[in-house]
Scaffold this active site. Structure first.
Site: not given
Length: 254
Positions: A54, A168
């Site tokens: 990603h 994250h």
């Protein structure tokens, strides 16, 4: 060795490991925070680990390669920009005296991998990308619920003191979901208060530990009666089915 979380974008962390001279970074989606850290601390970039393809994990690779004095290790089963050493489960790699074991953890993406290092710090390290979050897990973009459940089970079997270095800062929202799943879980309530205080001081809630995650993360607790009761009765008690129901619920949870 020092472990540092470099904030990037709205909620990413680029993890940096350094010994005061050379540095390794994990999933550099943005080159700028890495370049600032290298310059301010006088470090040489000698290695990069990539967990999946990603853009918020690989976007800084091209810029960083201009100063990189070492390899980029990346999942063998995914297309990663530029020259990389492709690795998969069973492979070991070495950087600055640290040995990393590669684990296949598909689910978020088809070829997602994680890196596990033990022995060089007071606690082992797990760089797990977007597979495992504190109190949560990644969305199923390319893999299946069965794959992700198996991947999380594999990670949950690592030592209790393993430092979980997620990519994250999703901890507060994940803990609110964990409260909805298990309202009576006192560990979730206590950790939510702790993490709220950290974020009010602009401090990261990470790394977590696997011992803590087994107590607060509903996706690692699908065998627990309280978690099973939170999903519709027709789901049954099969762990993969419970996991899939939780993941669907989390996708819509606000």
């Amino acid at each position: 060795m020092e472990l540092v979380a470099l904030p990037a974008f709205a909620d990413n962390y680029i993890w940096m490991l350094h010994d005061g001279r050379q540095a390794l970074v994990v999933d550099p989606g943005d080159a700028t925070p890495v370049e600032h850290a290298l310059q301010s601390q006088g470090l040489e970039l000698t290695g990069i680990l990539v967990t999946h393809h990603h853009g918020d994990h690989v976007g800084g690779l091209e810029a960083l390669r201009r100063q990189l004095q070492g390899p980029v290790w990346a999942p063998a089963g995914e297309a990663i920009p530029g020259d990389c050493i492709g690795v998969r489960e069973g492979d070991q790699l070495h950087w600055a005296g640290v040995r990393f074991d590669v684990l296949d953890v598909p689910g978020h993406t088809a070829g997602h991998i994680a890196y596990f290092a033990r022995g060089h710090r007071p606690a082992p390290l797990l760089f797990c990308g977007d597979t495992l979050f504190s109190a949560g897990c990644g969305r199923l973009f390319e893999g299946t619920a069965e794959q992700m459940h198996a991947s999380l089970t594999k990670l949950a079997a690592l030592p209790d003191d393993t430092l979980v270095c997620c990519a994250h800062e999703y901890t507060l929202s994940n803990l609110r979901f964990a409260q909805a799943v298990e309202p009576a879980n006192a560990d979730v309530t206590a950790h939510l208060a702790h993490c709220q205080a950290l974020r009010e001081r602009s401090e990261p809630t990470l790394p977590s530990t696997l011992a803590l995650e087994r107590r607060i993360n509903p996706f690692l607790r699908v065998d627990q009666p309280g978690v099973r009761r939170s999903v519709p009765p027709e789901v049954g008690t099969d762990p993969v089915s419970v996991f899939a129901a939780l993941r669907r619920w989390k996708n819509e949870f606000r």
